[in-house]
Motif scaffolding. Sequence first.
Motif, PDB file in Angstrom:
ATOM      1  N   CYS A  71      10.845  27.569  31.675  1.00 38.03           N
ATOM      2  CA  CYS A  71      10.265  26.247  31.435  1.00 38.03           C
ATOM      3  C   CYS A  71       9.796  25.624  32.755  1.00 38.03           C
ATOM      4  O   CYS A  71      10.572  25.520  33.705  1.00 38.03           O
ATOM      5  N   PRO A  72       8.517  25.230  32.834  1.00 44.84           N
ATOM      6  CA  PRO A  72       7.981  24.702  34.100  1.00 44.84           C
ATOM      7  C   PRO A  72       8.536  23.323  34.473  1.00 44.84           C
ATOM      8  O   PRO A  72       8.717  22.454  33.621  1.00 44.84           O
ATOM      9  N   SER A  73       8.774  23.159  35.754  1.00 45.68           N
ATOM     10  CA  SER A  73       9.140  21.851  36.283  1.00 45.68           C
ATOM     11  C   SER A  73       7.857  21.083  36.582  1.00 45.68           C
ATOM     12  O   SER A  73       6.775  21.648  36.616  1.00 45.68           O
ATOM     13  N   TYR A  74       8.005  19.777  36.796  1.00 45.82           N
ATOM     14  CA  TYR A  74       6.860  18.951  37.173  1.00 45.82           C
ATOM     15  C   TYR A  74       7.303  17.879  38.150  1.00 45.82           C
ATOM     16  O   TYR A  74       8.495  17.599  38.300  1.00 45.82           O
ATOM     17  N   ARG A  75       6.318  17.286  38.803  1.00 45.16           N
ATOM     18  CA  ARG A  75       6.543  16.180  39.737  1.00 45.16           C
ATOM     19  C   ARG A  75       5.463  15.149  39.475  1.00 45.16           C
ATOM     20  O   ARG A  75       4.283  15.489  39.403  1.00 45.16           O
ATOM     21  N   VAL A  76       5.853  13.893  39.305  1.00 41.11           N
ATOM     22  CA  VAL A  76       4.900  12.822  39.040  1.00 41.11           C
ATOM     23  C   VAL A  76       5.126  11.708  40.054  1.00 41.11           C
ATOM     24  O   VAL A  76       6.262  11.433  40.443  1.00 41.11           O
ATOM     25  N   GLN A  77       4.023  11.097  40.489  1.00 44.93           N
ATOM     26  CA  GLN A  77       4.120  10.044  41.497  1.00 44.93           C
ATOM     27  C   GLN A  77       3.141   8.931  41.178  1.00 44.93           C
ATOM     28  O   GLN A  77       2.005   9.180  40.780  1.00 44.93           O
ATOM     29  N   MET A  78       3.604   7.690  41.357  1.00 45.04           N
ATOM     30  CA  MET A  78       2.740   6.516  41.281  1.00 45.04           C
ATOM     31  C   MET A  78       3.131   5.625  42.443  1.00 45.04           C
ATOM     32  O   MET A  78       4.300   5.226  42.546  1.00 45.04           O
ATOM     33  N   ALA A  79       2.174   5.350  43.300  1.00 43.51           N
ATOM     34  CA  ALA A  79       2.440   4.632  44.551  1.00 43.51           C
ATOM     35  C   ALA A  79       3.532   5.388  45.298  1.00 43.51           C
ATOM     36  O   ALA A  79       3.393   6.580  45.504  1.00 43.51           O
ATOM     37  N   LYS A  80       4.631   4.738  45.648  1.00 45.31           N
ATOM     38  CA  LYS A  80       5.686   5.426  46.399  1.00 45.31           C
ATOM     39  C   LYS A  80       6.814   5.933  45.513  1.00 45.31           C
ATOM     40  O   LYS A  80       7.783   6.491  46.006  1.00 45.31           O
ATOM     41  N   LEU A  81       6.698   5.752  44.206  1.00 44.07           N
ATOM     42  CA  LEU A  81       7.731   6.223  43.287  1.00 44.07           C
ATOM     43  C   LEU A  81       7.436   7.661  42.875  1.00 44.07           C
ATOM     44  O   LEU A  81       6.327   7.989  42.463  1.00 44.07           O
ATOM     45  N   VAL A  82       8.459   8.517  42.971  1.00 42.29           N
ATOM     46  CA  VAL A  82       8.329   9.928  42.610  1.00 42.29           C
ATOM     47  C   VAL A  82       9.445  10.283  41.646  1.00 42.29           C
ATOM     48  O   VAL A  82      10.606   9.918  41.873  1.00 42.29           O
ATOM     49  N   GLU A  83       9.104  10.978  40.566  1.00 45.72           N
ATOM     50  CA  GLU A  83      10.090  11.482  39.619  1.00 45.72           C
ATOM     51  C   GLU A  83       9.762  12.943  39.345  1.00 45.72           C
ATOM     52  O   GLU A  83       8.612  13.362  39.477  1.00 45.72           O
ATOM     53  N   SER A  84      10.774  13.699  38.951  1.00 44.78           N
ATOM     54  CA  SER A  84      10.551  15.096  38.613  1.00 44.78           C
ATOM     55  C   SER A  84      11.455  15.483  37.454  1.00 44.78           C
ATOM     56  O   SER A  84      12.397  14.776  37.124  1.00 44.78           O
ATOM     57  N   GLY A  85      11.132  16.599  36.842  1.00 42.15           N
ATOM     58  CA  GLY A  85      11.914  17.085  35.712  1.00 42.15           C
ATOM     59  C   GLY A  85      11.321  18.393  35.212  1.00 42.15           C
ATOM     60  O   GLY A  85      10.621  19.089  35.947  1.00 42.15           O
ATOM     61  N   TYR A  86      11.595  18.705  33.956  1.00 43.83           N
ATOM     62  CA  TYR A  86      11.085  19.914  33.308  1.00 43.83           C
ATOM     63  C   TYR A  86      10.380  19.504  32.029  1.00 43.83           C
ATOM     64  O   TYR A  86      10.766  18.533  31.375  1.00 43.83           O
ATOM     65  N   LEU A  87       9.327  20.225  31.690  1.00 43.57           N
ATOM     66  CA  LEU A  87       8.629  19.964  30.439  1.00 43.57           C
ATOM     67  C   LEU A  87       9.589  20.129  29.271  1.00 43.57           C
ATOM     68  O   LEU A  87      10.575  20.863  29.364  1.00 43.57           O
ATOM     69  N   ASN A  88       9.300  19.495  28.163  1.00 44.88           N
ATOM     70  CA  ASN A  88      10.103  19.621  26.954  1.00 44.88           C
ATOM     71  C   ASN A  88       9.731  20.933  26.264  1.00 44.88           C
ATOM     72  O   ASN A  88       9.038  20.948  25.264  1.00 44.88           O
ATOM     73  N   CYS A  89      10.200  22.038  26.829  1.00 45.48           N
ATOM     74  CA  CYS A  89       9.862  23.350  26.280  1.00 45.48           C
ATOM     75  C   CYS A  89      10.526  23.587  24.923  1.00 45.48           C
ATOM     76  O   CYS A  89      10.027  24.364  24.119  1.00 45.48           O
ATOM     77  N   ALA A  90      11.644  22.918  24.653  1.00 43.67           N
ATOM     78  CA  ALA A  90      12.304  23.066  23.357  1.00 43.67           C
ATOM     79  C   ALA A  90      11.408  22.549  22.236  1.00 43.67           C
ATOM     80  O   ALA A  90      11.471  23.032  21.114  1.00 43.67           O
ATOM     81  N   GLY A  91      10.557  21.579  22.524  1.00 50.84           N
ATOM     82  CA  GLY A  91       9.667  21.025  21.510  1.00 50.84           C
ATOM     83  C   GLY A  91       8.297  21.663  21.497  1.00 50.84           C
ATOM     84  O   GLY A  91       7.434  21.258  20.732  1.00 50.84           O
ATOM     85  N   ALA A  92       8.084  22.678  22.346  1.00 49.10           N
ATOM     86  CA  ALA A  92       6.762  23.297  22.492  1.00 49.10           C
ATOM     87  C   ALA A  92       6.784  24.742  21.999  1.00 49.10           C
ATOM     88  O   ALA A  92       7.845  25.361  21.929  1.00 49.10           O
ATOM     89  N   PRO A  93       5.615  25.278  21.710  1.00 42.15           N
ATOM     90  CA  PRO A  93       5.533  26.708  21.404  1.00 42.15           C
ATOM     91  C   PRO A  93       5.912  27.528  22.633  1.00 42.15           C
ATOM     92  O   PRO A  93       5.967  27.012  23.744  1.00 42.15           O
ATOM     93  N   ASP A  94       6.165  28.830  22.432  1.00 42.70           N
ATOM     94  CA  ASP A  94       6.540  29.714  23.537  1.00 42.70           C
ATOM     95  C   ASP A  94       5.394  29.963  24.506  1.00 42.70           C
ATOM     96  O   ASP A  94       5.629  30.247  25.674  1.00 42.70           O
ATOM     97  N   VAL A  95       4.153  29.904  24.005  1.00 46.88           N
ATOM     98  CA  VAL A  95       2.980  30.193  24.831  1.00 46.88           C
ATOM     99  C   VAL A  95       1.865  29.204  24.522  1.00 46.88           C
ATOM    100  O   VAL A  95       1.864  28.555  23.478  1.00 46.88           O
ATOM    101  N   ILE A  96       0.916  29.132  25.450  1.00 45.85           N
ATOM    102  CA  ILE A  96      -0.327  28.395  25.209  1.00 45.85           C
ATOM    103  C   ILE A  96      -1.392  29.471  24.999  1.00 45.85           C
ATOM    104  O   ILE A  96      -1.753  30.182  25.946  1.00 45.85           O
TER     105      ILE A  96
END
Length: 178
Positions: free
Chosen positions: A105-130
């Motif tokens: 499951c891919p991780s991600y990083r999101v930023q707005m101004a100086k705020l940064v958050e990270s996590g993992y996509l909701n792979c449990a709610g997604a199909p196995d592949v695109i």
Amino acid sequence: MRPGNPARAAATVALSIALTGCITTDTSNGKTPRPPVTSPEPIPWSTTAPGKPIGTAPAPAVTPLEGQPLTVTLLIPKAVTPGKRYRFTVRLANTGARPISLHPCPSYRVQMAKLVESGYLNCAGAPDVIPPGTHLDFAMQIGTRSSPYGPAADLTWHLGSEGTEGVGATVRVPINES
């Protein structure tokens, strides 16, 4: 696709049609298959606590989906209200000719101004592949500062975490000054 093959053309069109919400269980093995790709609603942002996404970490620190024919689009519904969580959608589109696996499951990083958050996509709610030529939409959110930003702020989203950023996108988001 070969010209003159209506069955294959219909299958290709059916693949790009929106998710119906039907999930069936195969009683032979007791497993519930994941839903088909390209849903009309984003895959829900899954949390264990307010503002904390859940997901399964990939084993090594690698750039998720590196080298895959993937594009990222940020869909922003409205202006940011300072001090409130901002909800938006990330669209991951497979522009290649082969399926793209979401394992690990891919991780991600999101930023707005100086705020940064990270996590993992909701792979449990997604199909196995695109599958090729399709996309998945993931509901996302990020906290915002309560102090003024100005008339707009950059929202940046990347697959991966700091040091392993992969494909990403940035969009300018208007700020609700009221």
